[in-house]
Enzyme design. Structure first.
Site, PDB file in Angstrom:
ATOM      1  N   GLU A 145       0.850  -1.200   0.000  1.00  0.00           N
ATOM      2  CA  GLU A 145       0.000   0.000   0.000  1.00  0.00           C
ATOM      3  C   GLU A 145       0.879   1.241   0.000  1.00  0.00           C
ATOM      4  O   GLU A 145       1.941   1.247   0.607  1.00  0.00           O
ATOM      5  CB  GLU A 145      -0.966  -0.041   1.189  1.00  0.00           C
ATOM      6  N   LYS A 201       8.280  -0.757  -2.500  1.00  0.00           N
ATOM      7  CA  LYS A 201       7.592  -0.113  -1.385  1.00  0.00           C
ATOM      8  C   LYS A 201       8.596   0.480  -0.399  1.00  0.00           C
ATOM      9  O   LYS A 201       8.503   1.637  -0.001  1.00  0.00           O
ATOM     10  CB  LYS A 201       6.704  -1.160  -0.705  1.00  0.00           C
ATOM     11  N   CYS A 250       5.240   4.005   8.890  1.00  0.00           N
ATOM     12  CA  CYS A 250       5.977   3.417   7.763  1.00  0.00           C
ATOM     13  C   CYS A 250       7.403   3.910   7.570  1.00  0.00           C
ATOM     14  O   CYS A 250       8.296   3.103   7.348  1.00  0.00           O
ATOM     15  CB  CYS A 250       5.208   3.644   6.469  1.00  0.00           C
ATOM     16  N   ALA A 290      10.426   3.505  -2.019  1.00  0.00           N
ATOM     17  CA  ALA A 290       9.620   4.732  -2.099  1.00  0.00           C
ATOM     18  C   ALA A 290       9.630   5.457  -0.758  1.00  0.00           C
ATOM     19  O   ALA A 290       9.878   6.668  -0.684  1.00  0.00           O
ATOM     20  CB  ALA A 290       8.192   4.401  -2.522  1.00  0.00           C
TER      21      ALA A 290
END
Length: 465
Positions: free
Chosen positions: A164, A223, A279, A226
Site C-alpha cells: 500500500e 515499497k 511506515c 519509495a
C-alpha cells in the site's frame, strides 16, 4: 486469463485493511468483502451505528463505510469463517519493528504474518489467492509461500505482493486516485492468472496503465524504496534547517527555491520537528537490516543516517525548549499543541511529540497535551511504550486536556507538534493573556503567523529560521 472473485476476506481491520477494503467494496459491488480481526472492540467500533465512533479517523472514510457496510462490506471476529468463504485473502496485520532478539530495533517482526499463514493453511478447503498487504520487508512472500505450499491440504495457494502507498490523512483520496497500484507475483502460468485477477479488481476504477505487474521481489522492494526516498528528502531539508538556524538563511525560502527545480520538485521539502508515522522509520530500518544481512554495510549506513538525522531533529527541538527556558524546565509547564504524527489522523505511531515529551520528562517538565483527535489513554500508552519512565511518573507529570485554552493556563512555553489547521485560527491574544511571560512559542511545524504573534508579544522559535 483470470479467476472470478465473489468473496474477499481481509485479515486485519487496521489503518490499511479498513480503508482499502471499504474502497474495494465500494467499487466492486458484486464482490462480498469480509474484514476479520481478533480484536473484538475494534470490530464493534467498525460496526457502530454512529460513524463518528469508527476506530480510525480518516477524511471521507465514514461516507464510504456508510455506503457499503451491511451491503457488501462486513466486519467480524470470525477469522476461520472468513478464510473458508474467501476466493482471495488479504493479509493486513501489524508488522512492527522487532523489540527483542536478533534484528532488534531494525528487522520487522513477522510473527503475526506467520500466524495468519498457518491459520490459512489449516482452515482452507480449496485453492486461494493470498495477497500480502501489510507494509513488509522483502522475502515475506517467500515465507508465506513456504508455509502454505507445505501445508498438508494439497491446495494451491498463489502469493501476491500488493504494497500500500497510502498517506494517512489522505488515504481515501489516495485509494480512489492512486499514482500506481503495484502487484508482484510469480511469472508462472498460475502466478500470472492470480496477478490478472487482482489487477481486474483494481481496474474497476483505476486506469489500466496505472496497474503495474512485477515479480515479487521488485514489488516488495519498491515499497521500501519509495518510503526511504521520501524519508530521505525530509531528513535532507531538516539537516539544512539546523544550518539555517545558525546563519541568516530561511529554510522555507530554500525549500521554495530548490522545489522549483524540475529535477527536485516541491513535495516532502517541508522542514519540521521530524517525521513520524508507522511506515517511514520502519521501512528505512528494514532496508538497513536487509542491506546488513547481505553484507552491504555502506548501503546500510547510508540509509541509517536518514533515521539518525530524524532523531537528531526531535532531540534538537526539545533541547531548544530547554535552552530558551533558562536551561531548565524542571517543574515548568509546557503546553503541547498536537500529538498525532500529522494532521487529519488520530494515528500517533512514531510521532515526534512522543520523543520530544520523553526528552522533556527526563528534565522533570510538566506537560499538558491538547490534540483534537487523540485520546488521553493513547498519549499515556505511547510514553509508557518507550519504557524510559515509570507509568506513575508519566501520569503524575503529563496531563491531557480537551480544550486548547485549558492547556495554556500559566504555561511557560507552547510547543506546536502537529500541523492541525485549527491551531492557526486560535485567538492568540487570549492565549497570550493566559501564559507566563516571557511568552515562548516553539513552532515545530512552521504553521503559525510569526509576525502577528510577535506583535502580540510572543517570542517565536521556528524550525530553520
Amino acid at each position: 486469463m483470470k479467476k472470478e472473485i465473489k468473496n474477499i476476506c481481509c485479515i486485519g481491520a487496521g489503518y490499511v485493511g479498513g480503508p482499502t477494503m471499504a474502497v474495494i467494496a465500494l467499487k466492486n459491488p458484486e464482490i462480498k468483502v469480509n474484514i476479520v480481526d481478533i480484536n473484538d472492540q475494534r470490530i464493534q467500533d467498525w460496526n457502530d451505528t454512529n460513524l463518528d465512533n469508527l476506530p480510525i479517523y480518516e477524511p471521507g472514510l465514514a461516507e464510504v463505510v456508510e455506503q457499503t457496510r451491511g451491503k457488501n462490506l462486513f466486519f467480524s471476529t470470525d477469522v476461520d469463517q472468513g478464510i473458508r468463504d474467501a476466493d482471495m485473502i488479504f493479509i493486513s496485520v501489524n508488522t512492527p519493528t522487532k523489540t527483542y532478539g536478533k534484528g532488534k530495533g531494525q528487522a520487522a517482526d513477522l510473527k503475526y504474518i506467520e500466524l495468519c499463514a498457518r491459520q490459512i493453511a489449516r482452515i482452507a478447503q480449496r485453492d486461494k489467492i493470498v495477497v500480502e498487504k501489510s507494509t513488509l520487508p522483502v522475502r515475506t512472500a517467500e515465507a508465506l509461500s513456504d508455509i502454505l505450499s507445505n501445508s498438508e491440504s494439497g491446495f494451491n495457494f498463489e502469493i501476491l505482493s500488493n504494497p500500500e502507498f497510502l498517506a494517512e490523512g489522505t488515504a481515501i483520496d489516495d485509494l480512489l486516485n492512486p499514482d500506481r497500484v503495484l502487484i508482484g507475483g510469480d511469472n508462472t502460468e498460475s502466478g500470472q492468472i492470480a496477478k490478472n485477477t487482482l489487477s481486474s479488481i483494481y481496474e474497476a476504477w483505476v486506469p489500466k496503465e496505472r496497474v503495474l505487474q512485477t515479480n515479487v521481489w521488485s514489488s516488495e522492494l519498491s515499497k521500501l524504496t519509495a518510503n526511504a526516498f521520501l524519508a530521505q528528502r525530509i531528513s535532507s531539508i531538516n539537516a539544512m534547517s539546523a544550518l539555517c538556524e545558525k546563519t541568516e538563511a530561511d529554510v522555507d525560502e530554500i525549500a521554495r527555491a530548490i522545489g522549483m527545480d524540475s529535477r527536485i520538485g516541491p513535495k516532502f521539502l517541508k522542514s519540521s520537528v521530524g517525521f513520524g508515522g508507522s511506515c517511514f522509520q520502519k521501512d528505512v530500518l528494514n532496508l538497513v537490516y536487509i542491506a546488513k544481512s547481505y553484507g552491504l554495510d555502506e548501503v546500510a549506513e547510508y540509509w541509517d543516517q536518514v533515521i539518525k538525522l530524524n532523531d537528531y531533529q526531535k532531540r534538537r527541538f526539545a533541547d531548544r525548549i530547554i535552552k530558551e527556558s533558562y536551561n531548565t524546565v524542571s517543574g515548568k509547564k509546557i503546553a503541547f499543541f498536537g500529538w498525532a504524527f500529522k494532521k487529519d489522523t488520530n494515528d500517533t505511531r512514531e510521532s515526534a511529540a512522543i520523543y520530544v515529551a520523553d526528552h522533556l520528562l527526563d528534565e522533570e517538565a510538566e506537560i499538558v497535551v491538547y490534540d483534537p483527535k487523540v485520546s488521553e489513554e493513547r498519549v499515556y500508552a505511547d510514553l509508557e511504550y518507550l519504557n524510559n519512565h515509570s507509568s506513575e511518573y508519566i501520569r503524575s507529570r503529563v496531563k491531557v486536556v480537551n480544550n486548547p485554552f485549558n492547556a495554556v493556563d500559566d504555561a511557560h512555553a507552547i510547543a506546536v507538534l502537529t500541523e492541525w489547521d485549527e491551531f492557526k485560527d486560535y485567538n492568540w491574544g487570549e492565549i497570550y493573556s493566559k501564559v507566563l511571560k516571557p511568552a515562548n512559542i516553539f513552532d515545530g511545524r512552521n504553521i503559525l503567523d510569526t509576525e502577528t504573534l510577535v506583535e502580540l508579544g510572543f517570542n517565536v522559535y521556528n524550525i530553520g529560521k
